[in-house]
Enzyme design. Structure first.
Site, PDB file in Angstrom:
ATOM      1  N   ASP A 176      24.742 -38.154  -2.590  1.00 42.11           N
ATOM      2  CA  ASP A 176      24.753 -37.012  -3.573  1.00 42.11           C
ATOM      3  C   ASP A 176      25.822 -35.777  -3.127  1.00 42.11           C
ATOM      4  O   ASP A 176      26.134 -35.006  -4.043  1.00 42.11           O
ATOM      5  CB  ASP A 176      23.577 -36.544  -3.949  1.00 42.11           C
ATOM      6  CG  ASP A 176      22.773 -37.716  -4.471  1.00 42.11           C
ATOM      7  OD1 ASP A 176      23.211 -38.777  -4.854  1.00 42.11           O
ATOM      8  OD2 ASP A 176      21.449 -37.456  -4.409  1.00 42.11           O
ATOM      9  N   ARG A 222      13.506 -23.608  -5.360  1.00 48.11           N
ATOM     10  CA  ARG A 222      14.284 -23.446  -4.276  1.00 48.11           C
ATOM     11  C   ARG A 222      14.135 -22.053  -3.832  1.00 48.11           C
ATOM     12  O   ARG A 222      14.000 -21.695  -2.567  1.00 48.11           O
ATOM     13  CB  ARG A 222      15.611 -24.001  -4.548  1.00 48.11           C
ATOM     14  CG  ARG A 222      15.723 -25.611  -4.439  1.00 48.11           C
ATOM     15  CD  ARG A 222      17.362 -25.874  -4.807  1.00 48.11           C
ATOM     16  NE  ARG A 222      17.460 -27.426  -5.012  1.00 48.11           N
ATOM     17  CZ  ARG A 222      18.611 -28.141  -5.156  1.00 48.11           C
ATOM     18  NH1 ARG A 222      19.754 -27.202  -5.088  1.00 48.11           N
ATOM     19  NH2 ARG A 222      18.534 -29.233  -5.311  1.00 48.11           N
ATOM     20  N   LEU A 241      22.365 -27.638  -2.323  1.00 48.91           N
ATOM     21  CA  LEU A 241      20.835 -27.327  -1.997  1.00 48.91           C
ATOM     22  C   LEU A 241      20.851 -25.969  -1.816  1.00 48.91           C
ATOM     23  O   LEU A 241      20.188 -25.190  -1.279  1.00 48.91           O
ATOM     24  CB  LEU A 241      20.739 -27.698  -0.532  1.00 48.91           C
ATOM     25  CG  LEU A 241      20.728 -29.325  -0.098  1.00 48.91           C
ATOM     26  CD1 LEU A 241      20.335 -29.753   1.131  1.00 48.91           C
ATOM     27  CD2 LEU A 241      19.796 -29.988  -1.224  1.00 48.91           C
ATOM     28  N   LEU A 288      10.682 -38.947   2.048  1.00 48.65           N
ATOM     29  CA  LEU A 288       9.707 -38.447   1.396  1.00 48.65           C
ATOM     30  C   LEU A 288       8.195 -39.297   1.732  1.00 48.65           C
ATOM     31  O   LEU A 288       7.198 -38.887   2.018  1.00 48.65           O
ATOM     32  CB  LEU A 288       9.694 -38.605  -0.207  1.00 48.65           C
ATOM     33  CG  LEU A 288      10.829 -37.701  -0.831  1.00 48.65           C
ATOM     34  CD1 LEU A 288      11.234 -37.952  -2.029  1.00 48.65           C
ATOM     35  CD2 LEU A 288       9.934 -36.150  -0.962  1.00 48.65           C
ATOM     36  N   ARG A 348      21.982 -22.188  -7.562  1.00 46.78           N
ATOM     37  CA  ARG A 348      23.307 -21.789  -8.639  1.00 46.78           C
ATOM     38  C   ARG A 348      22.628 -21.840  -9.970  1.00 46.78           C
ATOM     39  O   ARG A 348      23.243 -21.178 -10.990  1.00 46.78           O
ATOM     40  CB  ARG A 348      24.204 -22.729  -8.410  1.00 46.78           C
ATOM     41  CG  ARG A 348      24.016 -24.294  -8.812  1.00 46.78           C
ATOM     42  CD  ARG A 348      24.996 -24.918  -8.420  1.00 46.78           C
ATOM     43  NE  ARG A 348      24.868 -26.443  -8.619  1.00 46.78           N
ATOM     44  CZ  ARG A 348      24.250 -27.070  -7.835  1.00 46.78           C
ATOM     45  NH1 ARG A 348      23.784 -26.858  -6.660  1.00 46.78           N
ATOM     46  NH2 ARG A 348      23.924 -28.676  -8.149  1.00 46.78           N
ATOM     47  N   CYS A 379      -0.073   0.337   7.669  1.00 49.38           N
ATOM     48  CA  CYS A 379      -0.615   0.794   6.318  1.00 49.38           C
ATOM     49  C   CYS A 379      -1.850   1.438   6.435  1.00 49.38           C
ATOM     50  O   CYS A 379      -2.164   2.532   5.729  1.00 49.38           O
ATOM     51  CB  CYS A 379      -0.697  -0.408   5.441  1.00 49.38           C
ATOM     52  SG  CYS A 379       0.731  -1.091   5.112  1.00 49.38           S
ATOM     53  N   GLY A 411      15.362 -38.586   0.108  1.00 49.60           N
ATOM     54  CA  GLY A 411      15.290 -39.691  -0.558  1.00 49.60           C
ATOM     55  C   GLY A 411      13.977 -40.581  -0.458  1.00 49.60           C
ATOM     56  O   GLY A 411      13.070 -39.877   0.339  1.00 49.60           O
ATOM     57  N   GLU A 430       1.088  -1.152  -0.143  1.00 51.18           N
ATOM     58  CA  GLU A 430       0.182  -0.092  -0.301  1.00 51.18           C
ATOM     59  C   GLU A 430       0.797   1.273   0.150  1.00 51.18           C
ATOM     60  O   GLU A 430       0.495   2.254  -0.554  1.00 51.18           O
ATOM     61  CB  GLU A 430      -0.846   0.066   1.388  1.00 51.18           C
ATOM     62  CG  GLU A 430      -1.852  -1.116   1.418  1.00 51.18           C
ATOM     63  CD  GLU A 430      -1.105  -2.359   2.218  1.00 51.18           C
ATOM     64  OE1 GLU A 430      -2.056  -2.798   3.013  1.00 51.18           O
ATOM     65  OE2 GLU A 430      -0.106  -2.571   1.870  1.00 51.18           O
ATOM     66  N   CYS A 462      -2.295  -3.847   7.179  1.00 52.29           N
ATOM     67  CA  CYS A 462      -1.850  -3.726   8.731  1.00 52.29           C
ATOM     68  C   CYS A 462      -2.222  -2.824   9.280  1.00 52.29           C
ATOM     69  O   CYS A 462      -2.330  -1.675   8.943  1.00 52.29           O
ATOM     70  CB  CYS A 462      -0.317  -4.304   8.906  1.00 52.29           C
ATOM     71  SG  CYS A 462       0.650  -2.896   8.293  1.00 52.29           S
TER      72      CYS A 462
END
Length: 346
Positions: free
Chosen positions: A206, A190, A210, A295, A213, A87, A291, A53, A78
């Protein structure tokens, strides 16, 4: 689409510019209309910086017309002092007579108080325009405040024949299931979430960074499960380049600014404990790239909101089976990959 929906829709478009940078604040867009023309607009970019705002009002060249204008905002203005002033006070100061709001703010510091304050000061307020779409825009913020946990997104890639990885890996030659375009998309995802989580085996197999890039934006906070302290300082997740929270059963470990240890017993309540730790740190959203075991545990505990599954154009013939998710899904294409999108409506 009526005139109010048209301008709230524009607010939503503007708000999306803040995805990944506005945390812990919500995504908010605002437009100011006079004589059926947009004379100002803005969105919230970053915590501590002006709200939507404020940016919209500041962008209006002739402030005198604000007394005859309508301000549209995707989320209730707010009414409290945070890092910036309320605001509501600015809207009242400029005597903007009409306020149209997409949805009410679930944060207990606001929760209708902003609307009440505007009405008490003479503004005509309309609430609930494109409410469903405005709630969807801030699904992370709403989940955090209403369910006291982050918005949880599961992500994995599987082969045409249903494997998430081969049984044995050549450490020098990674086996890519998804294509380069899909992997770049994951890095964009990400940048949009506040944190990213992996389990111990993913780190050992691996050694992932994380980070983002292959895209733009801020790196998410890394959340790493390491029950027995098997991850060494030689792994990227302990390089202290990115804030990392390691959840472990090991006790009396010394935390640093960018490598924080949190204790949890790895029992049947683990996913709930993880969610509680994330909530404690104010983390509103997380991308789980672990993995199969990690999950599947979140799936079995029904502690997830979205799942994004790439089906690559490869056959592994054998390997580690993909997680099982018995839900309806939407399908999109990612070049020659298929992207399945699942939504948990429980």
């Amino acid at each position: 689409m009526n005139i109010h929906q048209k301008y709230i829709n524009r607010c939503i478009q503007l708000a999306k510019n803040g995805l990944g940078t506005s945390y812990p604040n919500p995504l908010v867009g605002s437009v100011i209309v006079y004589n059926n023309e947009i004379i100002g607009e803005g969105w919230h970019r970053k915590s501590g910086e002006p709200h939507a705002e404020v940016n919209a009002i500041n962008s209006v060249k002739d402030k005198s017309v604000l007394e005859k204008a309508t301000i549209y905002v995707s989320l209730e203005p707010c009414s409290h002092f945070g890092k910036t002033p309320p605001c509501c006070d600015l809207i009242i100061k400029h005597k903007i007579p009409n306020v149209v709001v997409g949805t009410i703010d679930p944060n207990s510091k606001v929760a209708g108080a902003g609307i009440q304050r505007l009405i008490e000061n003479g503004a005509k307020v309309i609430v609930g325009i494109l409410e469903k779409e405005c709630n969807e825009l801030n699904k992370r913020f709403f989940t955090f405040h209403q369910k006291k946990r982050p918005y949880i997104i599961l992500k994995w890639a599987e082969s045409q024949d249903g494997f998430i990885a081969p049984l044995t890996k050549d450490k020098k030659e990674p086996v890519w299931i998804s294509n380069e375009f899909s992997r770049q998309l994951v890095h964009k995802w990400r940048s949009e979430e506040q944190a990213i989580l992996v389990g111990t085996n993913t780190v050992l197999d691996d050694n992932p960074k994380l980070d983002v890039r292959d895209s733009f934006g801020e790196n998410p906070i890394r959340i790493v499960l390491d029950k027995n302290g098997r991850i060494s300082k030689n792994h990227y997740v302990k390089d202290e380049q990115i804030k990392t929270i390691i959840i472990t059963e090991q006790e009396n470990l010394t935390s640093s600014e960018n490598c924080i240890y949190e204790n949890a017993i790895f029992d049947i309540q683990l996913t709930k404990k993880i969610a509680d730790i994330l909530y404690k740190y104010g983390i509103q959203s997380i991308l789980i790239e672990g993995g199969r075991q990690t999950l599947q545990t979140f799936i079995d505990d029904n502690l997830w909101d979205e799942a994004r599954v790439f089906v690559g154009n490869v056959h592994l013939k054998n390997g580690i089976k993909s997680p099982i998710l018995n839900e309806n899904f939407q399908t999109k294409s990612s070049k020659d990959d298929q992207l399945k999108l699942f939504f948990n409506h429980d």
